[in-house]
Scaffold this motif. Structure first.
Motif: not given
Length: 75
Positions: A18-34
């Motif tokens: 479950i955490g993996y699925c959340i992480n995959m989505t979060a990476n694509f949403l958060i990484f571009p801000f950095f």
């Protein structure tokens, strides 16, 4: 009643998946801000490494808590 080792492993795997699925989505949403842009393949590989670490961590913590709780009940 304590949780079996097999039950602990199953719980750890479900929790981490479950955490993996959340992480995959979060990476694509958060990484571009950095300013970080990673491919889907890189995101999956990064997730695999963190997933393996997380399963071991979750399993060990669950077993430690079970041992600690059973130790307290025996007193």
């Amino acid at each position: 009643m304590t949780q079996t080792r097999k039950g602990s492993l199953f719980e750890a795997v479900v929790n981490v998946m479950i955490g993996y699925c959340i992480n995959m989505t979060a990476n694509f949403l958060i990484f571009p801000f950095f300013g970080w842009h990673i491919s889907l393949q890189q995101n999956i590989l990064l997730g695999v490494f963190y997933t393996a670490i997380s399963i071991v961590r979750s399993y060990c913590i669950r077993r430690w808590f079970n041992k600690k709780i059973m130790g307290l009940k025996a007193r």
